[in-house]
Motif scaffolding. Structure first.
Motif, PDB file in Angstrom:
ATOM      1  N   ALA A  50     -11.041   4.457  -2.713  1.00 11.96           N
ATOM      2  CA  ALA A  50      -9.931   3.831  -2.003  1.00 11.96           C
ATOM      3  C   ALA A  50      -9.092   2.975  -2.949  1.00 11.96           C
ATOM      4  CB  ALA A  50     -10.444   2.995  -0.832  1.00 11.96           C
ATOM      5  N   TRP A  51      -9.756   2.148  -3.759  1.00 13.53           N
ATOM      6  CA  TRP A  51      -9.002   1.255  -4.630  1.00 13.53           C
ATOM      7  C   TRP A  51      -8.232   2.003  -5.712  1.00 13.53           C
ATOM      8  CZ3 TRP A  51      -7.043  -3.074  -3.485  1.00 13.53           C
ATOM      9  CH2 TRP A  51      -7.671  -3.922  -2.584  1.00 13.53           C
ATOM     10  N   VAL A  52      -8.790   3.080  -6.232  1.00 17.77           N
ATOM     11  CA  VAL A  52      -8.048   3.880  -7.218  1.00 17.77           C
ATOM     12  C   VAL A  52      -6.795   4.467  -6.568  1.00 17.77           C
ATOM     13  CG1 VAL A  52      -8.121   5.999  -8.595  1.00 17.77           C
ATOM     14  CG2 VAL A  52     -10.016   4.372  -8.712  1.00 17.77           C
ATOM     15  N   THR A  53      -6.953   5.043  -5.394  1.00 14.30           N
ATOM     16  CA  THR A  53      -5.812   5.613  -4.668  1.00 14.30           C
ATOM     17  C   THR A  53      -4.779   4.543  -4.346  1.00 14.30           C
ATOM     18  OG1 THR A  53      -7.264   7.289  -3.697  1.00 14.30           O
ATOM     19  CG2 THR A  53      -5.141   6.913  -2.599  1.00 14.30           C
ATOM     20  N   ILE A  54      -5.251   3.402  -3.853  1.00 12.71           N
ATOM     21  CA  ILE A  54      -4.359   2.299  -3.485  1.00 12.71           C
ATOM     22  C   ILE A  54      -3.552   1.824  -4.684  1.00 12.71           C
ATOM     23  CG2 ILE A  54      -4.393  -0.180  -2.911  1.00 12.71           C
ATOM     24  CD1 ILE A  54      -6.790   0.629  -0.989  1.00 12.71           C
ATOM     25  N   MET A  55      -4.198   1.622  -5.821  1.00  8.44           N
ATOM     26  CA  MET A  55      -3.496   1.090  -6.987  1.00  8.44           C
ATOM     27  C   MET A  55      -2.518   2.105  -7.582  1.00  8.44           C
ATOM     28  SD  MET A  55      -3.949  -2.002  -7.340  1.00  8.44           S
ATOM     29  CE  MET A  55      -4.652  -2.848  -5.959  1.00  8.44           C
ATOM     30  N   ILE A  56      -2.833   3.374  -7.495  1.00  9.43           N
ATOM     31  CA  ILE A  56      -1.875   4.393  -7.949  1.00  9.43           C
ATOM     32  C   ILE A  56      -0.650   4.382  -7.034  1.00  9.43           C
ATOM     33  CG2 ILE A  56      -1.474   6.888  -8.160  1.00  9.43           C
ATOM     34  CD1 ILE A  56      -4.420   7.085  -9.165  1.00  9.43           C
ATOM     35  N   CYS A  57      -0.872   4.400  -5.731  1.00 14.29           N
ATOM     36  CA  CYS A  57       0.244   4.378  -4.782  1.00 14.29           C
ATOM     37  C   CYS A  57       1.055   3.088  -4.915  1.00 14.29           C
ATOM     38  CB  CYS A  57      -0.262   4.529  -3.347  1.00 14.29           C
ATOM     39  SG  CYS A  57      -0.887   6.164  -2.959  1.00 14.29           S
ATOM     40  N   ILE A 129       6.038   4.184   2.492  1.00 12.34           N
ATOM     41  CA  ILE A 129       4.760   4.783   2.919  1.00 12.34           C
ATOM     42  C   ILE A 129       3.722   4.659   1.803  1.00 12.34           C
ATOM     43  CG2 ILE A 129       3.665   7.005   3.477  1.00 12.34           C
ATOM     44  CD1 ILE A 129       6.172   7.651   5.132  1.00 12.34           C
ATOM     45  N   LEU A 130       4.189   4.575   0.570  1.00 14.31           N
ATOM     46  CA  LEU A 130       3.268   4.404  -0.559  1.00 14.31           C
ATOM     47  C   LEU A 130       2.471   3.109  -0.474  1.00 14.31           C
ATOM     48  CD1 LEU A 130       5.672   5.630  -3.360  1.00 14.31           C
ATOM     49  CD2 LEU A 130       3.462   6.687  -2.786  1.00 14.31           C
ATOM     50  N   LEU A 131       2.977   2.130   0.255  1.00 17.61           N
ATOM     51  CA  LEU A 131       2.266   0.855   0.391  1.00 17.61           C
ATOM     52  C   LEU A 131       1.309   0.859   1.583  1.00 17.61           C
ATOM     53  CD1 LEU A 131       2.007  -1.832  -1.029  1.00 17.61           C
ATOM     54  CD2 LEU A 131       3.885  -2.708   0.346  1.00 17.61           C
ATOM     55  N   LEU A 132       1.436   1.846   2.453  1.00 20.56           N
ATOM     56  CA  LEU A 132       0.569   1.887   3.643  1.00 20.56           C
ATOM     57  C   LEU A 132      -0.923   1.981   3.325  1.00 20.56           C
ATOM     58  CD1 LEU A 132       2.550   3.958   6.297  1.00 20.56           C
ATOM     59  CD2 LEU A 132       1.997   1.513   6.314  1.00 20.56           C
ATOM     60  N   LEU A 138      -6.513  -3.087   3.629  1.00 22.61           N
ATOM     61  CA  LEU A 138      -6.706  -4.528   3.805  1.00 22.61           C
ATOM     62  C   LEU A 138      -7.017  -4.884   5.251  1.00 22.61           C
ATOM     63  CD1 LEU A 138      -4.005  -5.996   1.419  1.00 22.61           C
ATOM     64  CD2 LEU A 138      -6.497  -6.059   1.143  1.00 22.61           C
ATOM     65  N   LEU A 139      -6.423  -4.179   6.191  1.00 20.00           N
ATOM     66  CA  LEU A 139      -6.764  -4.407   7.599  1.00 20.00           C
ATOM     67  C   LEU A 139      -8.235  -4.072   7.845  1.00 20.00           C
ATOM     68  CD1 LEU A 139      -3.585  -2.977   9.365  1.00 20.00           C
ATOM     69  CD2 LEU A 139      -4.230  -5.401   9.132  1.00 20.00           C
TER      70      LEU A 139
END
Length: 152
Positions: A50-57, A129-132, A138-139
């Motif tokens: 999740a964190w790898v995907t999140i930081m790339i986005c 949408i990249l920030l979603l 975080l939710l």
């Protein structure tokens, strides 16, 4: 675009790495294994993916946002707060076992990322949408921290 993307990838993954280093044993610690966790807590490998995907986005999002925002001072301030909260949560929760302060920090982080998402939506439109993934994660993380706060 590529240079901005590289800069934001370095910044975001550095913050993620620093937070991880400050967390000590983190999710593999005896303390974390012993606390009551929410039934919807994902398996450990999901957190890393999740964190790898999140930081790339997030990096792609910021690479698009940077040249289009007029008030760079505001954006920098929001990012600094976001980085500080993101880094601080790990040691607060995992190293110092302070679930209540961790909850406060993660709520703050969620509010900052939510603010960024909605404040800059008018500039980036659909690219927002990249920030979603970050906001949704975080939710979920806030709900996990809240459960730990209530049940421990």
């Amino acid at each position: 675009m590529i240079y901005r993307l590289i800069i934001f990838l370095v910044l975001n993954f550095t913050a993620l790495g620093v937070g991880g280093l400050l967390a000590g044993k983190g999710a593999s610690s005896v303390w974390y294994a012993s606390i009551n966790k929410a039934p919807w807590t994902p398996p450990g490998w999901v957190f890393g993916a999740a964190w790898v995907t999140i930081m790339i986005c997030f990096s792609i999002y910021l690479a698009y946002l940077w040249p289009t925002t007029e008030n760079k001072t505001l954006l920098i301030g929001l990012l600094v707060i976001q980085y500080l909260f993101n880094i601080a949560w790990n040691p607060i929760f995992f190293r110092y076992h302070n679930i209540s302060l961790g909850l406060f920090v993660i709520i703050g982080l969620t509010l900052i990322v939510g603010f960024i998402l909605f404040y800059y939506w008018s500039i980036l439109k659909l690219k927002s949408i990249l920030l979603l993934p970050y906001f949704i994660w975080l939710l979920i993380a806030t709900s996990l921290n809240m459960y730990a706060f209530l049940k421990n």
